[in-house]
Design an enzyme around this catalytic site. Sequence first.
Site, PDB file in Angstrom:
ATOM      1  CB  VAL A 187      -1.002  -0.053   1.407  1.00 12.47           C
ATOM      2  CG1 VAL A 187      -1.601   1.586   1.271  1.00 12.47           C
ATOM      3  CG2 VAL A 187      -1.999  -1.265   1.211  1.00 12.47           C
TER       4      VAL A 187
ATOM      5  CB  VAL B 239     -13.605  -0.401   7.432  1.00  8.39           C
ATOM      6  CG1 VAL B 239     -14.840  -1.201   7.276  1.00  8.39           C
ATOM      7  CG2 VAL B 239     -13.151  -0.372   8.654  1.00  8.39           C
TER       8      VAL B 239
ATOM      9  N   GLY C  14     -11.377  -1.257   2.170  1.00  5.61           N
ATOM     10  CA  GLY C  14     -10.282  -0.911   1.104  1.00  5.61           C
ATOM     11  C   GLY C  14     -10.877   0.484   0.540  1.00  5.61           C
TER      12      GLY C  14
ATOM     13  CE  LYS D  48     -10.927  -5.200   7.193  1.00  3.30           C
ATOM     14  NZ  LYS D  48     -10.587  -6.062   6.180  1.00  3.30           N
TER      15      LYS D  48
END
Lengths: 433, 433
Positions: free
Chosen positions: B20, B136, B138, B209
């Site tokens: 990321v 949460v 993506g 999440k």
Amino acid sequence: MASGVQGRPLTVVLLGGGTVGASVARLLVENSRDIQERVGAPVTLSAVAVRDLAKARPGIPGELLTDDAAAAATSGADIVVELIGGIEPARTLILSAMAAGSSVVTANKALLAEDGATLYEAAGRQGVDLYFEAAVAGAIPLLRPLRESLAGDTVTKVMGIVNGSTNYMLTRMDEEGVEYGEVFDEATALGYLEADPSLDIDGHDAAAKAAILAELAFHTRVTLDDVHCEGISTVTANDVRAAQQMGFVIKLLAVAERTADGVIVRVHPTMLPRDHPLASVRGSFNAVFVEAESAGEVMFYGRGAGGDPTASAVLGDLVTAARNRVTGGLGPGESTYSKLPILPIGNAVTRYYVNLSVADKPGVLATIANAFSDNGVSIQVVRQDGHGDEASLVVRTHRATDAALHRTMDRLGELDMVRKVLGVMRVEGEAGD
Amino acid sequence: MASGVQGRPLTVVLLGGGTVGASVARLLVENSRDIQERVGAPVTLSAVAVRDLAKARPGIPGELLTDDAAAAATSGADIVVELIGGIEPARTLILSAMAAGSSVVTANKALLAEDGATLYEAAGRQGVDLYFEAAVAGAIPLLRPLRESLAGDTVTKVMGIVNGSTNYMLTRMDEEGVEYGEVFDEATALGYLEADPSLDIDGHDAAAKAAILAELAFHTRVTLDDVHCEGISTVTANDVRAAQQMGFVIKLLAVAERTADGVIVRVHPTMLPRDHPLASVRGSFNAVFVEAESAGEVMFYGRGAGGDPTASAVLGDLVTAARNRVTGGLGPGESTYSKLPILPIGNAVTRYYVNLSVADKPGVLATIANAFSDNGVSIQVVRQDGHGDEASLVVRTHRATDAALHRTMDRLGELDMVRKVLGVMRVEGEAGD
């Protein structure tokens, strides 16, 4: 907002006391404790401007009603919520409210699509907020995600069902196999259409929303005039049947896309594969697909209209605008720096469905296939049905420009063996599109 | 942001240079012109802190790399992006960044679910922003809609598929009819599972999440410990087959709901009708349903993981936090004013599927039906299958509390005629739920 940090009381004026206005007024009272906590200050409704004071308006305290919208708009409320709709007097009222220092929340898609620039410009000059989540797809959080959540990404396409009335009608045609005229009468009887039904059925409502979405997605000014718009009144039971036979369903889509050369925005009936996520959006629901370079495909789904759903979107904006008053922040203004060219519909590239009534004699298929290929349109599937007067030919093409398809249709019109064009429609959402 | 109004250059520090982080670094450079326009100031990456300087990191300019995360975090950058994950050193780094005046963007679901309060409290004290959309689901804009778009509404339920790895595994079991062990080996071989696979398969990732979603939805502090969590390792090919026979599909759902008495948050395998919108979310995609009093049902769908999709969410937060620096605004802080009680799983009310291997003799059905009704669980459908050693009984119940179902299962366990419990699972999403 940290609970307990409380600012001065904020005031709200509502312009318009219809279905959505009544819901907003009621929810402002019912949820006042929650709203106060979330804003960080009490939020009080100070006036509701309506046209007819005599009309009963359950849920709106009588002492707040006024028929002087101009005075209400310029009363210096922290937030003015415009729910009158249409161009005037809404525009003048919004501009006068901003001039008086009020932030504005509106659901007015027509005004934003026609002359949003004037509103943004006034908001920027006055240093006030302009929010309008409720203008597109009702309760579905869509504009805030586009403006903020995807602000670090490059949006390439927005495609959605944004008019619940026509989606209801097309769903009925798909389920019942009836003709357009019948579902139009049904939708009219049920009160599902705007007072001017042309706004729904000719696609103008969807086109206004498409313009708003395209401007936010591509950081380029897009107005209603930039949107190519076709309605659903030409969709026949025969088209619906042909779509079903191929595993497709017909939807009125608003599509805004960014190509290498510029932006194309269009509203038209579209065939979608039945396994496409938008295909299962039935009845009055709305759903919008957004494609972005990094995020990939994201979809938003929910209720596109109705008093309470639309009020939910208005109140979300109202809480945000009120928070900004408390914290001294300011929401995003107009963002049109990209200044991408708006391309004509001829540049749009899609697949097509073409349904022709043809003469039942040898060589028809070859001649018609040539008409497509000579004009640069490659055929994906073709099916011959029936005999004699019932002979027909259903073609689905590979991706081609609208201009090439139009040339093809002109050529087909010149052929004696083509007795009638039974249907022509764009096809979206197939794998590889 | 009006184009042309340009503030001082803003600096960004990245903590973490994995998948990321590399995407964020690359996109910050590739999209720098767009980001500058949208923020209203240039945004420059000033450092990327990594653990191993020797490792090749394509896309990240070598001169920005450092292995001194503590120094990078406290360098006074406008925005520090934390992508290390886990509790420590991430928490210490975030707190030290805030103490140095930096706003923080993080994707750290574990830390937010365990100790978000500490982060919020520090952000509030320092007057800096804390954004975490990427934590949460993506790329799916979900937290901003919950915190802002629905801020004027009352959310009653959040239900979704928020772990792509387990959704991939359950999709394969549904499509191929194979046992759990086989798809576990496959997912491991494909690198789809976390280094500690228990985070995925035992539901801990989804539970973190769920805690974050529940806190935002209900304005009540919810931590990981408040979440009832069951993973997918007990799901059998037999359960999948039974679900298919009934027209259902099995999904690992995160559910946060608000009842009259308080909040229940749970993660567990769940049977859903095949026509439920979440049923068609296949492979590694994520989707979340939100139910609110005014808005009704809203659904969000998209990619829940991956470098670029997650980076899109990080960059959206980064642009917002940067805009706040330019305009002097501040995003919403922690909102836990509602202080609703967190209820134990025994209070959760759902339908149930129960699959029993039973003795093949008269009176079995009556005896078992009594075990359900005696414990307050009403049977909706029951089916007897097979004979002799293969005799089984598949029950679907009406809505009942988890506690009542547990009492029922205890009673069934005492019956000689129940040879084995083949499967027990909650059922959600039927009409009327």
